[in-house]
Design an enzyme around this catalytic site. Structure first.
Site, short mmCIF file in Angstrom:
data_model
loop_
_atom_site.label_atom_id
_atom_site.label_comp_id
_atom_site.label_asym_id
_atom_site.label_seq_id
_atom_site.Cartn_x
_atom_site.Cartn_y
_atom_site.Cartn_z
N SER A 82 0.85 -1.21 0.00
CA SER A 82 0.00 0.00 0.00
C SER A 82 0.87 1.25 0.00
O SER A 82 2.06 1.17 -0.36
CB SER A 82 -0.94 -0.01 1.21
N ASN A 83 0.34 2.38 0.40
CA ASN A 83 1.09 3.64 0.46
C ASN A 83 0.47 4.51 1.55
O ASN A 83 -0.59 4.17 2.07
CB ASN A 83 1.05 4.33 -0.92
#
Ligand code: PMT
Length: 415
Positions: free
Chosen positions: A214-215
Site C-alpha cells: 500500500s502507500n
C-alpha cells in the site's frame, strides 16, 4: 486568484444558553472569526453564570448582548439592528428551556425575543443531559422546530461533563461540525446539477491474510474535494480506499480495498458522472498470488512476484467522451515532465501535481502545495494551502471547463 472563506464579512448572531458546554461556544466563536465572520453574541442570564460576557466580547470584538432592558439606548438599537442585519442565528449550546421557548413562541428574554424577530435562517445545536434530551417533550419541540425550518445539529454521544453523569447522547456537537454546517449555508451552490465522482485514499493489495502492499495516502485530499463539491451543490460519489476518515455528510461513499475493486466501482458509476477527480493513490502492482492464511517465513521467498493492476484513470480517459477528467500526479522528481506525460497518456483535462517526497505536504498532511496543468499548456502554481481550501480552488478551476445546461439558473442558497 485565491478565493476567500464563504463566511468572510458575514453577520452572524451567536446565541449562547446556560450549560456546561458554554465553553465550547468560545471555540466556535474563535473559528467563526478566524474565517472573517462578524459575530455578535447574545447570552442568556444562565449562560453568563458559566462563562463571562467579557470572554465572548474579547473574542468577537463586539459588545455582547445580554439584557432586553439594558438602559443604554444604543444597546436597544443594537438588538434591532442585529435582528435585521444577521444573516444567520446560531444557538450553541441550546438548552431544553430555549428549545421549548423557540418551539412555542415564548419571548420572555433577549434571545427568545430575537428568535421571533429575526428573519435569518436558524441553526440550533442542543446540548443537555441525555435523559433530558430523550424526553418526549424535548423531542417534540425539536420536531416542531424542524417543521418550522429550523436546522438542528444533533448532539454527540460521549462522556458527559458532570460528576457521575456517565455517557450518553447529549454533548454539544464539536465546534468544527457546527462551523461546517454554517459554511454549508453560505457556500455558493454553483455545482448544482453536476455529478462528481471522486476517488480517495490508498488501495491495498494483499500478499496473504495479514500483509499487503500500500502507500501512506490518508484520503484527506480526496475527502476534502468530495466535501467541497457536495457543499457547492454537486451530487458526489466518493470511492474510497481504506481510510480512518468519515465520509462527508450527504456524499455517497463506496468503500473499496483493492485497485481492482476501485476499478469496478469507478466503471459502475462512470456513465452518470460529469466530472471524475482521481485523488486516490492506486497501487500500480499487486502480488501475483495471495495466500488465504498468514504465510510462514519458510513459505516465503525473498523475491515478490507482482502483476500490473488496471490503470483506472487511463481507462476512464479512453471512455471519457465530454466528461471532465482530473488526475493527480504524485511525483518525487522531474515533476513537470512526468505530469505532462500523464496528461497526454491518460487523456486528462487537468493534472494536479504534488511533491510526495516532501513529508510536510501531500501524503497524510492537512496541507498541500500543487501546480495545476491545463490542456492548453498553461500551468498554475498555487501556494501551500489547507486541503479544504485547495479543494475549493480546484473546483473553481474545473467549473469553467464544464458546459452543463443545468448550471444555468443554479443560484446560491444565501447570496
Ligand atoms: O490522501 P492524502 O494523504 O491526502 O494524500 C493526497 C495524495 C498525495 C494521495 C494526492 O494528492 C495524490 O497525489 N493522489 C494521486 C496519487 C497517485 O497515485 O499518483 P500517480 O502519479 O501514481 O497516478 C496518477 C493518476 O493516475 C492519479 O490520479 C491516480 O489516481 C491514477 N491511477 C494511478 C494508478 C492506477 N493503477 N490507476 C489510476 O487511476
Amino acid at each position: 486568484m485565491l478565493r476567500s472563506s464563504p463566511l468572510k464579512d458575514r453577520t452572524i448572531a451567536l446565541g449562547v444558553t446556560g450549560g456546561i458546554a458554554c465553553y465550547k461556544a468560545l471555540e466556535l466563536l474563535r473559528l467563526l472569526t478566524a474565517q472573517g465572520a462578524q459575530v455578535h453574541v447574545l447570552m442568556t442570564e444562565h449562560a453568563q453564570r458559566f462563562v463571562t460576557p467579557l470572554s465572548f466580547e474579547t473574542l468577537s470584538y463586539h459588545p455582547v448582548l445580554t439584557d432586553m432592558f439594558a438602559p443604554a439606548a444604543e444597546k436597544t438599537m443594537k438588538h434591532i439592528w442585529l435582528a435585521e442585519q444577521a444573516e444567520m442565528l446560531v444557538v450553541a449550546p441550546a438548552t431544553a428551556n430555549i428549545l421549548g421557548k423557540f418551539a412555542h413562541g415564548i419571548a420572555d428574554d433577549l434571545l427568545s425575543t430575537f428568535f421571533i424577530t429575526t428573519r435569518a435562517p436558524v441553526l440550533v445545536a442542543p446540548a443537555m443531559n441525555p435523559a433530558m434530551y430523550q424526553h418526549p417533550r424535548v423531542q417534540e419541540n425539536i420536531a416542531k422546530l424542524r417543521q418550522q425550518g429550523v436546522e438542528i445539529i444533533e448532539p454527540e454521544y460521549g462522556r458527559l461533563a458532570g460528576p457521575g453523569e456517565g455517557e450518553g447522547k447529549g454533548r454539544l456537537a464539536a465546534p468544527e461540525r457546527i462551523l461546517a454546517r454554517i459554511e454549508d449555508r453560505f457556500c455558493p451552490k454553483d455545482w448544482q446539477g453536476i455529478t462528481v465522482l471522486v476517488t480517495a485514499g490508498p488501495t491495498r493489495e494483499a500478499l496473504d491474510a495479514v500483509r499487503f502492499l500500500s502507500n501512506p495516502s490518508s484520503g484527506k485530499m480526496g475527502y476534502a474535494i468530495a466535501q467541497a463539491a457536495q457543499r457547492r451543490g454537486a451530487r458526489v460519489v466518493l470511492i474510497s480506499g481504506p481510510t480512518h476518515l468519515s465520509p462527508p455528510p450527504a456524499v455517497e461513499c463506496i468503500r473499496v480495498t483493492t485497485a481492482r475493486e476501485m476499478y469496478d466501482a469507478v466503471m459502475a458509476h462512470l456513465a452518470e458522472s460529469d466530472v471524475v477527480i482521481k485523488a486516490a493513490a492506486v497501487s500500480d502492482f499487486r502480488p501475483q498470488t495471495t495466500a488465504p492464511h498468514k504465510l510462514k517465513k519458510e513459505e516465503m521467498t525473498p523475491t515478490l512476484l507482482l502483476e500490473r493492476n488496471p490503470d483506472i484513470l487511463a481507462e476512464v480517459g479512453q471512455r471519457k467522451g465530454n466528461k471532465i477528467l482530473v488526475g493527480f500526479a504524485a511525483e518525487t522528481e522531474a515533476f513537470m515532465a512526468n505530469a505532462w506525460k500523464k496528461m497526454e497518456r491518460k487523456n486528462l483535462d487537468l493534472v494536479v501535481v504534488n511533491d510526495v517526497g516532501n513529508r510536510t505536504i501531500g501524503f497524510g498532511s492537512d496541507e498541500n502545495q500543487v501546480q495545476i496543468l491545463y490542456r492548453d499548456r498553461r500551468q498554475e502554481e498555487l501556494p501551500r494551502l489547507p486541503k479544504s481550501v485547495l479543494a475549493d480552488l480546484l473546483l473553481d478551476r474545473i467549473l469553467p471547463l464544464l458546459s452543463h445546461p443545468s448550471r444555468e439558473g443554479a443560484c446560491p442558497q444565501i447570496s
